[in-house]
Design a protein around this motif. Structure first.
Motif, PDB file in Angstrom:
ATOM      1  N   VAL A 247     -27.756  31.759  -3.084  1.00 32.37           N
ATOM      2  CA  VAL A 247     -28.607  33.176  -2.591  1.00 32.37           C
ATOM      3  C   VAL A 247     -29.247  34.070  -3.326  1.00 32.37           C
ATOM      4  CG1 VAL A 247     -28.046  34.927  -0.849  1.00 32.37           C
ATOM      5  CG2 VAL A 247     -26.790  32.705  -0.504  1.00 32.37           C
ATOM      6  N   THR A 248     -28.684  34.391  -4.712  1.00 31.69           N
ATOM      7  CA  THR A 248     -28.869  34.878  -5.565  1.00 31.69           C
ATOM      8  C   THR A 248     -30.807  34.631  -6.090  1.00 31.69           C
ATOM      9  OG1 THR A 248     -27.221  35.588  -5.803  1.00 31.69           O
ATOM     10  CG2 THR A 248     -28.939  36.713  -7.348  1.00 31.69           C
ATOM     11  N   PRO A 249     -32.399  35.074  -6.210  1.00 29.44           N
ATOM     12  CA  PRO A 249     -33.140  35.067  -6.330  1.00 29.44           C
ATOM     13  C   PRO A 249     -33.261  34.879  -7.920  1.00 29.44           C
ATOM     14  CG  PRO A 249     -33.020  37.227  -5.922  1.00 29.44           C
ATOM     15  CD  PRO A 249     -31.393  36.542  -5.497  1.00 29.44           C
ATOM     16  N   MET A 250     -33.360  33.612  -8.368  1.00 28.56           N
ATOM     17  CA  MET A 250     -32.601  34.192 -10.662  1.00 28.56           C
ATOM     18  C   MET A 250     -34.171  34.169 -10.585  1.00 28.56           C
ATOM     19  SD  MET A 250     -29.719  33.271 -11.552  1.00 28.56           S
ATOM     20  CE  MET A 250     -28.974  31.770 -11.629  1.00 28.56           C
TER      21      MET A 250
ATOM     22  N   PHE B 145     -22.998  31.555  -3.994  1.00 26.87           N
ATOM     23  CA  PHE B 145     -23.876  32.511  -5.324  1.00 26.87           C
ATOM     24  C   PHE B 145     -24.909  32.266  -5.912  1.00 26.87           C
ATOM     25  CE2 PHE B 145     -19.835  35.221  -5.007  1.00 26.87           C
ATOM     26  CZ  PHE B 145     -20.077  36.201  -4.519  1.00 26.87           C
TER      27      PHE B 145
END
Lengths: 497, 162
Positions: B110-113, B107
């Motif tokens: 993969v998720t652009p922060m 998570f």
């Protein structure tokens, strides 16, 4: 380092906006002290003061209702939506006080703190309804539920009550943690806790991916606990059964409606751009609640447990309005919760009357033959049960009808069909009680613990259930979100003709 | 220099964290946890968050852990220590933990922060206090009401009634 000027964050007028909340919380403190000096013969002062403070808060809310003010740098709003929910909370609180007066004497729990905690919970619910920032919403939620945990365990000598409070507290803390985790993920992804800003951030399309999905799931789970939707409903039957009956009525109508107010605001104002992400999750919770709540309710022998499962089912219907996601859907849920408050308080009023001396009146079988000796009580019970089942011409029917129409207008025929089928299932266990009351011979004589308070609640609730059913509010639903100030006034006028 | 300090604090934190789990005496576990939490507080100082460090020490070390120790000392833990943990399939437990860890890492990666530090705002005690009494005044007051309600609730539940 000198920070920005105080005036950029709030003005004296902002305190005017939270006046009703301040009245309730402040009066709770006053009553706490008054309770210490009131002699035992004048115990009526405490509930009277509680009702008066709710009335005062209602009066302030009424005058503030149309302002559409946003206070404390956008953390608190006063729109028609919030005002409507506050109206529900005031009704629930006053009714709950009225039905409690005699009951807490019978149970020997006549402490002033009982009403104080109720008022604290009420102030929390009001903050929830007006919160437009995840921070205030969360804090309102905690303030609304913390006192209820204690109220559920108020019957100190009853093991059931203690156990219920324990379960409720632990699962409540657990769900709060999940909710906070979801909120913190949203904050991490969008950089804000304000609903409007979250919505703006989502609209840019920059926020997506599995982490956002995880955040949405956590929010659904956290709020799902608070409204007791399947599969997060396991605390409800025990808490409802163990709690003092007036508190059961209070928590089924008050904090639950507050949780709905918050859910609709968060999902339809903050997360509306991500409608596709959460719609399926909410629909699954709604269908699960309707199926499990209504089918499990059939098997119950305790009337409080049965009503607990039935309230799980009702949460499912109300969630359907959110699934529809339209203005009509919002309005239908608001109407549903108002009607639910009346019929719920009404039926619990009768259950409270059945509690007298050694008679518990908790079992469904206790109601056998009620109509033979207490014709009017049985008739009132019949109307409330018909309303819960959704049989015309009661308000329960109109409420369900609006929800179904909202679904159908959005083309969600399948969901509407499931909901209609489940209300047929629900009719079975409601009407079974009617049959028991009218067709059976009474086993022993009924002793009803009626009081002026309960009779008052019953008459008003009965009138409301019938009136809202015969002459439903003819309204064109208006959205809570993004409505201009002038429209708010119109909305208020529609709700209070 | 800063790196050196970081490595030092982190190493002690991990070592004491392991000691929490491996120590047989619950009092030792609790003491090791205190050491671990103080190291984390030191890490917060390195991250320029003195307020968080102070809160960490006040709340976790000061309140939570002292409560913990009290409970451990009041209850007779010597008997509980002798009892073995219920038999669990270790491989199964490790498997579940690994899956959950992999999930969280996935998570996170993969998720652009889009996290960027707030510009020109230092998380000092002064600026946090300023924020609490200006921008977050309303939530701050609500918290005080919550605490009051919790106090009343706790007393009502615990008090013996006539």
């Amino acid at each position: 380092m000198s920070g920005p000027d105080v005036a950029t964050f709030f003005s004296p007028g902002d305190f005017l906006a939270i006046l009703p909340e301040m009245v309730i919380a402040g009066m709770a403190c006053v009553i706490l002290m008054v309770d210490l000096v009131v002699p035992r013969t004048k115990r009526w002062v405490v509930p009277a003061l509680s009702v008066l403070s709710v009335a005062a808060a209602a009066w302030f809310s009424w005058n503030l209702a149309g302002s559409g003010v946003s206070a404390f740098s956008g953390m608190f709003v006063l729109d028609g939506y919030a005002a409507f929910f506050k109206l529900i909370f005031y009704i629930v609180a006053v009714f709950a006080v009225f039905v409690s007066i005699r009951y807490i004497k019978t149970e020997e729990i006549d402490l002033g703190e009982y009403y104080v905690l109720m008022l604290f919970s009420l102030s929390g619910m009001m903050i929830m309804a007006s919160g437009s920032d995840l921070l205030t919403i969360y804090l309102g939620l905690e303030l609304a539920s913390l006192p209820v945990y204690a109220l559920v365990g108020f019957l100190q000598k009853s093991r059931k009550s203690n156990e219920a409070a324990m379960k409720y507290v632990i699962l409540g803390a657990f769900s709060s943690a999940i909710l906070l985790y979801g909120i913190s993920l949203i904050y991490g992804l969008t950089g804000t806790t304000q609903l409007a800003a979250i919505s703006a951030a989502l609209e840019t399309g920059a926020v997506s991916g599995p982490l956002f999905t995880l955040a949405v799931i956590m929010l659904v789970a956290g709020f799902g606990f608070k409204v007791a939707g399947f599969p997060f409903h396991m605390w409800a039957p025990d808490a409802y059964e163990g709690a003092p009956t007036p508190i059961t009525a209070f928590m089924a109508a008050g904090p639950k409606a507050a949780a709905f107010a918050v859910i609709m605001r968060v999902f339809l104002e903050g997360l509306f751009p991500a409608y596709d992400n959460w719609q399926m999750a909410i629909a699954a919770v709604a269908v699960g609640s309707m199926v499990v709540g209504n089918i499990t309710a059939i098997m119950q022998t305790s009337i409080k447990r049965m009503l607990a499962f039935s309230s799980v089912g009702h949460a499912g219907y109300a969630l359907l309005g959110l699934v529809a996601g339209s203005e009509e859907g919002i309005a239908s849920v608001m109407f549903y919760l108002l009607v639910y408050a009346f019929m719920n308080l009404g039926i619990f009023g009768i259950i409270i009357m059945m509690r007298r001396d050694s008679q518990s009146g908790d079992q469904i079988s206790h109601y056998a033959g009620l109509a033979k000796s207490n014709r009017l009580t049985a008739l009132a019970m019949l109307v409330f049960l018909f309303s819960l089942a959704g049989i015309p011409p009661t308000a329960g029917f109109v409420a369900k009808f609006y929800v179904f129409m909202a679904l159908i207008h959005k083309g969600m025929i399948g969901l509407a069909v499931v909901a209609a089928l489940m209300s047929a299932v629900a009719a079975y266990y409601y009407i079974r009680i009617v049959m028991l009351m009218y067709m059976r011979e009474p086993e022993k004589e009924f002793l009803l613990a009626s009081s002026r308070g309960i009779l008052c609640v019953l008459i008003i609730a009965l009138a409301a259930v019938v009136a809202l059913g015969v002459y439903p509010l003819t309204y064109k639903p208006r959205p809570a979100r993004r409505s201009a100030v002038g429209q708010e006034r119109n909305e208020m006028e529609r709700w209070y003709p | 220099m800063e790196k050196l300090f970081f490595l030092m604090f982190a190493a002690v934190a991990i070592a004491s964290g392991l000691a929490v789990v491996t120590a047989r005496n619950p009092v030792h576990s609790a003491l090791a946890l205190i050491v671990c939490l103080i190291q984390v507080a030191a890490l917060f100082v390195l991250l320029r968050s003195p307020f968080l460090a102070a809160v960490q020490i006040f709340i976790y070390v000061g309140a939570v852990m002292v409560l913990f120790l009290f409970v451990v000392l009041i209850l007779d833990m010597r008997k509980a220590v002798l009892q073995a943990f219920p038999p669990v399939k270790k491989r199964f437990v490790v498997g579940v933990i690994l899956v959950l860890m992999a999930q969280i890492l996935a998570f996170v990666f993969v998720t652009p922060m889009g996290l960027s530090p707030a510009g020109g705002w230092e998380p000092t005690v002064e600026s946090i206090g300023r924020m609490l009494f200006t921008k977050y005044l309303f939530p701050f007051e609500v918290v005080s009401v919550i605490l009051l309600a919790a106090l009343v609730a706790a007393i009502v539940i615990a008090k013996e009634r006539r």
